[in-house]
Design a protein around this motif. Structure first.
Motif, short mmCIF file in Angstrom:
data_model
loop_
_atom_site.label_atom_id
_atom_site.label_comp_id
_atom_site.label_asym_id
_atom_site.label_seq_id
_atom_site.Cartn_x
_atom_site.Cartn_y
_atom_site.Cartn_z
N PRO A 158 11.32 -14.46 -28.65
CA PRO A 158 12.57 -14.64 -29.39
C PRO A 158 12.36 -14.34 -30.76
N LEU A 159 11.43 -15.10 -31.50
CA LEU A 159 11.11 -14.99 -32.72
C LEU A 159 10.63 -13.73 -33.15
N GLU A 160 9.86 -13.06 -32.50
CA GLU A 160 9.31 -11.66 -32.66
C GLU A 160 10.52 -10.76 -32.60
N ARG A 161 11.45 -10.78 -31.75
CA ARG A 161 12.53 -10.16 -31.67
C ARG A 161 13.61 -10.38 -32.89
N ALA A 162 13.73 -11.51 -33.26
CA ALA A 162 14.41 -11.82 -34.47
C ALA A 162 13.91 -11.05 -35.73
N VAL A 163 12.72 -11.27 -36.01
CA VAL A 163 11.83 -10.77 -37.07
C VAL A 163 12.05 -9.17 -37.10
N PHE A 164 11.86 -8.55 -35.89
CA PHE A 164 12.01 -7.21 -35.76
C PHE A 164 13.56 -6.51 -36.33
N VAL A 165 14.40 -7.17 -35.56
CA VAL A 165 15.75 -6.83 -35.83
C VAL A 165 16.31 -6.85 -37.10
N LEU A 166 15.82 -7.99 -37.99
CA LEU A 166 16.20 -8.38 -39.17
C LEU A 166 15.64 -7.40 -40.06
N ARG A 167 14.34 -7.29 -39.87
CA ARG A 167 13.34 -6.38 -41.03
C ARG A 167 13.63 -4.73 -40.70
N GLU A 168 13.35 -4.31 -39.50
CA GLU A 168 13.35 -2.99 -39.02
C GLU A 168 14.68 -2.37 -39.08
N ALA A 169 15.67 -3.03 -38.55
CA ALA A 169 16.98 -2.47 -38.31
C ALA A 169 17.94 -2.54 -39.50
N PHE A 170 17.83 -3.96 -40.30
CA PHE A 170 18.70 -4.30 -41.11
C PHE A 170 17.98 -4.44 -42.74
N GLY A 171 16.43 -4.22 -42.83
CA GLY A 171 15.94 -4.19 -44.04
C GLY A 171 16.13 -5.42 -44.76
N TYR A 172 16.03 -6.82 -44.02
CA TYR A 172 16.01 -8.05 -44.74
C TYR A 172 14.52 -8.29 -45.52
N PRO A 173 14.49 -8.83 -46.52
CA PRO A 173 13.27 -9.09 -46.92
C PRO A 173 12.47 -10.25 -46.36
N TYR A 174 11.26 -10.25 -46.15
CA TYR A 174 10.47 -11.31 -45.54
C TYR A 174 11.00 -12.83 -46.17
N THR A 175 11.07 -13.13 -47.46
CA THR A 175 11.73 -14.14 -47.88
C THR A 175 12.86 -14.65 -47.09
N GLU A 176 13.90 -13.87 -47.04
CA GLU A 176 15.15 -14.21 -46.43
C GLU A 176 14.78 -14.44 -44.95
N ILE A 177 14.03 -13.90 -44.25
CA ILE A 177 13.88 -13.75 -42.69
C ILE A 177 13.20 -15.07 -42.54
N ALA A 178 12.27 -15.50 -43.75
CA ALA A 178 11.46 -16.54 -43.40
C ALA A 178 12.40 -17.88 -43.44
N ALA A 179 13.28 -17.81 -44.44
CA ALA A 179 14.35 -18.92 -44.51
C ALA A 179 15.35 -19.18 -43.46
N THR A 180 15.63 -17.94 -42.82
CA THR A 180 16.55 -17.90 -41.56
C THR A 180 15.87 -18.58 -40.40
N LEU A 181 14.56 -18.30 -40.32
CA LEU A 181 13.88 -18.79 -39.17
C LEU A 181 12.89 -20.41 -39.35
N GLU A 182 13.08 -20.61 -40.75
CA GLU A 182 12.60 -21.83 -41.22
C GLU A 182 11.01 -21.77 -40.93
N ARG A 183 10.46 -20.69 -41.15
CA ARG A 183 9.12 -20.51 -41.12
C ARG A 183 8.41 -20.10 -42.40
N ALA A 184 7.24 -20.25 -42.63
CA ALA A 184 6.43 -19.63 -43.89
C ALA A 184 6.62 -18.28 -43.87
N GLU A 185 6.53 -17.68 -44.90
CA GLU A 185 6.62 -16.15 -45.13
C GLU A 185 5.44 -15.54 -44.44
N PRO A 186 4.13 -16.03 -44.59
CA PRO A 186 2.75 -15.20 -43.83
C PRO A 186 3.01 -15.42 -42.70
N ALA A 187 3.68 -16.25 -41.90
CA ALA A 187 3.82 -16.43 -40.62
C ALA A 187 4.74 -15.47 -40.09
#
Length: 298
Positions: free
Chosen positions: A127-156
């Protein structure tokens, strides 16, 4: 939906972003009903929140929708383990030629991100991999915003994105995205199938073509993938339209590509969609589960 009947500012703002929220939720879940449930829950949370303190409404709503979709995805995974026969995503009506492209997203990438072939591959991600892939690859969200969405560190999050991209690249076939060619091949395929024309079917099928049927045990469809052009052609030539009373065929755009809706007595019966490579049909999808096609009623 309650938001559609309201004239309040929060409701209007929610409606402004609803299409994007539904797009994110569907790519996460692969089912229209689940995606709509998630968006409805996002609305309930939005309507109960102090929206005057929200500076970025779309960002807030996408974060809420993504988290809800992750929770729902974990719930439905167990349901899919007991599914009868192959599982396919629910067909999703699209009009990508005229749809607004979200910030940071390319229209071609957006179309590919909703294709059946990719959604099938995404089923094998966490589920987390899918969320990152969808937000990043389909919608172009920056890693910082995805990290905030998932409440994870940006490197993770970057590590999750890397794993997801490698996984998808290894398993996703590179089909041609040419709506005109897909429409032409689908029409030729349909003519041959309805006539029971074995040679006509072989002419449009790739040698390694395969047919994936999804009926969920609720309709007639092969419970295993049929492989090789000759086996697919023989199966299709044998069944034809004769078993479907008052059959009608309608072309429409589903999952970013031309597809055929087969109706019986005015009700959705089956959806047929194809993937094309080197000018021939490589994969044929038959979706006959009544629960998955009912929402396509004319």
């Amino acid at each position: 939906m309650a938001a559609e009947n309201s004239t309040t500012a929060p409701a209007r703002e929610f409606q402004q972003h609803r299409d994007v929220l539904l797009a994110v939720a569907y790519r996460m879940l692969g089912r229209v009903a689940d995606a709509e449930d998630v968006v409805q829950e996002a609305w309930l949370r939005w309507s109960a929140a102090d929206t005057t303190a929200v500076r970025d409404a779309r960002g807030y709503l996408v974060r809420t929708t993504t988290r809800l979709a992750i929770d729902r995805l974990r719930q439905v995974q167990a349901r899919k383990e007991t599914y009868v026969g192959p599982w396919l995503p629910e067909p999703f009506p699209t009009d990508l030629a005229s749809a607004p492209v979200p910030d940071g997203a390319d229209r071609v990438v957006l179309a590919e991100s909703v294709s059946l072939a990719l959604l099938v591959v995404l089923e094998s991600l966490s589920p987390l991999e899918r969320a990152v892939f969808v937000l990043r690859e389909a919608f172009g969200y920056p890693y910082t915003e995805i990290a905030a969405t998932l409440e994870r560190a940006e490197p993770a999050v970057r590590q999750l994105a890397g794993r997801a991209r490698r996984h998808v690249a290894e398993r996703r076939p590179r089909f041609e995205v040419d709506p005109a060619q897909q429409r032409d091949l689908t029409e030729r395929f349909l003519a041959a199938a309805t006539a029971g024309d074995l040679e006509g079917l072989l002419a449009v099928l790739a040698p390694d073509a395969h047919l994936v049927g999804d009926a969920g045990g609720k309709a007639k469809a092969p419970r295993r993938v049929i492989e090789s052009a000759r086996k697919v052609a023989r199966f299709l030539a044998a069944i034809g339209p004769k078993e479907i009373p008052d059959v009608r065929w309608t072309f429409l755009e589903l999952n970013g590509a031309p597809a055929v809706l087969v109706t019986s007595g005015g009700r959705p019966h089956t959806v047929m969609s194809v993937d094309v490579i080197d000018g021939r049909i490589r994969t044929l999808y038959l979706m006959a589960n009544p629960d998955k096609v009912a929402h396509l009623a004319p």
